[in-house]
Design a protein around this motif. Structure first.
Motif, short mmCIF file in Angstrom:
data_model
loop_
_atom_site.label_atom_id
_atom_site.label_comp_id
_atom_site.label_asym_id
_atom_site.label_seq_id
_atom_site.Cartn_x
_atom_site.Cartn_y
_atom_site.Cartn_z
N VAL A 144 3.04 -5.41 -1.70
CA VAL A 144 3.00 -4.39 -0.64
C VAL A 144 1.68 -3.64 -0.67
CG1 VAL A 144 3.95 -2.15 0.01
CG2 VAL A 144 5.49 -4.08 -0.41
N SER A 145 1.26 -3.23 -1.85
CA SER A 145 0.01 -2.49 -1.99
C SER A 145 -1.18 -3.33 -1.55
CB SER A 145 -0.16 -2.04 -3.45
OG SER A 145 -1.35 -1.31 -3.63
N HIS A 146 -1.20 -4.60 -1.95
CA HIS A 146 -2.31 -5.48 -1.60
C HIS A 146 -2.31 -5.79 -0.11
CE1 HIS A 146 -5.01 -8.95 -1.63
NE2 HIS A 146 -5.41 -8.55 -2.82
N ALA A 147 -1.13 -6.03 0.45
CA ALA A 147 -1.04 -6.34 1.88
C ALA A 147 -1.51 -5.19 2.74
CB ALA A 147 0.39 -6.72 2.24
N ALA A 148 -1.31 -3.96 2.26
CA ALA A 148 -1.74 -2.77 3.00
C ALA A 148 -3.20 -2.43 2.74
CB ALA A 148 -0.86 -1.58 2.62
N SER A 149 -3.91 -3.34 2.02
CA SER A 149 -5.34 -3.15 1.70
C SER A 149 -5.58 -1.88 0.91
CB SER A 149 -6.18 -3.16 2.98
OG SER A 149 -6.10 -4.41 3.62
N ARG A 150 -4.63 -1.53 0.05
CA ARG A 150 -4.82 -0.39 -0.82
C ARG A 150 -5.81 -0.75 -1.92
NH1 ARG A 150 -4.39 4.49 -0.22
NH2 ARG A 150 -3.73 4.83 -2.39
N PRO A 151 -6.60 0.24 -2.39
CA PRO A 151 -7.48 -0.02 -3.53
C PRO A 151 -6.66 -0.46 -4.74
CG PRO A 151 -8.04 2.05 -2.47
CD PRO A 151 -6.73 1.61 -1.87
N ILE A 152 -7.29 -1.12 -5.68
CA ILE A 152 -6.58 -1.65 -6.83
C ILE A 152 -5.85 -0.52 -7.56
CG2 ILE A 152 -8.54 -1.47 -8.42
CD1 ILE A 152 -7.61 -4.20 -9.53
N SER A 153 -4.56 -0.74 -7.81
CA SER A 153 -3.67 0.32 -8.31
C SER A 153 -2.77 -0.22 -9.40
CB SER A 153 -2.82 0.87 -7.16
OG SER A 153 -3.61 1.31 -6.07
N ARG A 154 -2.17 0.72 -10.13
CA ARG A 154 -1.15 0.37 -11.11
C ARG A 154 0.14 1.14 -10.80
NH1 ARG A 154 -2.11 -2.88 -15.31
NH2 ARG A 154 -4.23 -3.15 -16.15
N THR A 155 1.25 0.59 -11.30
CA THR A 155 2.54 1.24 -11.10
C THR A 155 2.62 2.48 -11.97
OG1 THR A 155 3.51 -0.95 -10.77
CG2 THR A 155 5.03 0.89 -11.10
N MET A 207 2.44 3.74 -6.63
CA MET A 207 1.25 2.98 -7.02
C MET A 207 0.06 3.91 -6.94
SD MET A 207 2.68 0.01 -7.50
CE MET A 207 1.32 -1.15 -7.60
N VAL A 208 -0.67 4.06 -8.05
CA VAL A 208 -1.78 5.01 -8.11
C VAL A 208 -3.11 4.25 -8.22
CG1 VAL A 208 -2.82 6.91 -9.39
CG2 VAL A 208 -0.34 6.80 -9.15
N GLN A 209 -4.02 4.59 -7.33
CA GLN A 209 -5.35 3.96 -7.34
C GLN A 209 -6.07 4.28 -8.65
OE1 GLN A 209 -7.87 5.44 -4.23
NE2 GLN A 209 -9.73 4.63 -5.11
N LEU A 210 -6.64 3.25 -9.26
CA LEU A 210 -7.40 3.44 -10.50
C LEU A 210 -8.73 4.11 -10.21
CD1 LEU A 210 -6.84 0.05 -12.34
CD2 LEU A 210 -5.61 2.19 -12.66
N LEU A 211 -9.15 4.93 -11.15
CA LEU A 211 -10.48 5.52 -11.10
C LEU A 211 -11.49 4.56 -11.72
CD1 LEU A 211 -9.56 9.15 -12.24
CD2 LEU A 211 -10.09 8.40 -9.90
N PRO A 212 -12.77 4.70 -11.38
CA PRO A 212 -13.78 3.84 -12.01
C PRO A 212 -13.68 3.85 -13.52
CG PRO A 212 -14.74 5.07 -10.20
CD PRO A 212 -13.36 5.63 -10.40
N GLY A 213 -13.64 2.67 -14.13
CA GLY A 213 -13.56 2.56 -15.58
C GLY A 213 -12.16 2.51 -16.13
N GLN A 214 -11.15 2.83 -15.31
CA GLN A 214 -9.78 2.76 -15.81
C GLN A 214 -9.32 1.31 -15.90
OE1 GLN A 214 -7.61 5.52 -13.09
NE2 GLN A 214 -6.91 6.49 -14.98
#
Length: 215
Positions: A144-155, A207-214
């Protein structure tokens, strides 16, 4: 089936390449051999929890399994390079970790998967193990997150409500979507139903977008 979105994640998140060094997960086209292998391994998973032969048969099975390990061992590849998990038109995307479900809708507005559970997924009394459903929901939330073009995220969290017993060997449907977005947070939801639209389980997650370096 609608394939991957034409919107690049870099267009949404300029720091996409710096989030944990994730490998590139482009779709794979491994050929007929891998497809036969995955189908056979799913059947083997079922038999591994349901067969009851004598010791001599188990000994032979162990020898054959060891031979397969010897055959594939020299070809172990880095994450993101093997076809497992990167073959969208195979059940479970070609990954034996995931229940062998097929992606039937992949759009920004929502994702749908169809499939069934087998003996391998039984927790007891011909019902699907309660721990299997969160795995399928989590897989859905990633899609779902990828299909919605969300930035890379983790649960960040995943909550499952079990409404009815989920049976094995019957066709089922799971549908999911992004419910709302708050900055780096994407709230997602999905439901598992049978062919008569009886609600078996429903899930909600963040689903929370990762910050740079995470990672």
């Amino acid at each position: 089936m609608t394939h991957y979105s034409s919107i690049r994640p870099e267009d949404v998140d300029p720091d996409y390449e710096h989030h944990g060094g994730f490998p590139e997960y482009g779709p794979a086209d491994p050929g007929v051999g891998f497809r036969r292998f995955v189908t056979t391994m799913h059947r083997l998973q079922d038999l591994s929890v349901s067969a009851d032969p004598g010791d001599d048969v188990w000994d032979e099975a162990a020898e054959r399994a060891a031979a397969l390990v010897d055959l594939l061992g020299p070809f172990q590849a880095a994450e993101g390079q093997s076809p497992a998990g990167r073959t969208p038109d195979l059940p479970g995307m070609g990954s034996l970790l995931l229940p062998p479900w097929t992606l039937t809708r992949y759009e920004a507005e929502g994702v749908e998967m169809t499939g069934s559970f087998s003996r391998f997924h039984v927790g007891g009394n011909s019902a699907v193990h309660g721990g299997v459903l969160p795995l399928l929901f989590d897989h859905m939330f990633g899609m779902v997150s990828h299909a919605a073009s969300r930035p890379i995220s983790r649960t960040a969290f995943l909550h499952v409500d079990y409404r009815k017993i989920t049976p094995i060997e019957v066709p089922l449907v799971m549908r999911g979507r992004v419910s709302r977005i708050e900055g780096r947070k994407a709230f997602v939801s999905a439901e598992l139903v049978d062919t008569e639209e009886t609600l078996l389980a429903e899930g909600n997650g963040l689903m929370v977008q990762l910050l740079p370096g995470q990672p």
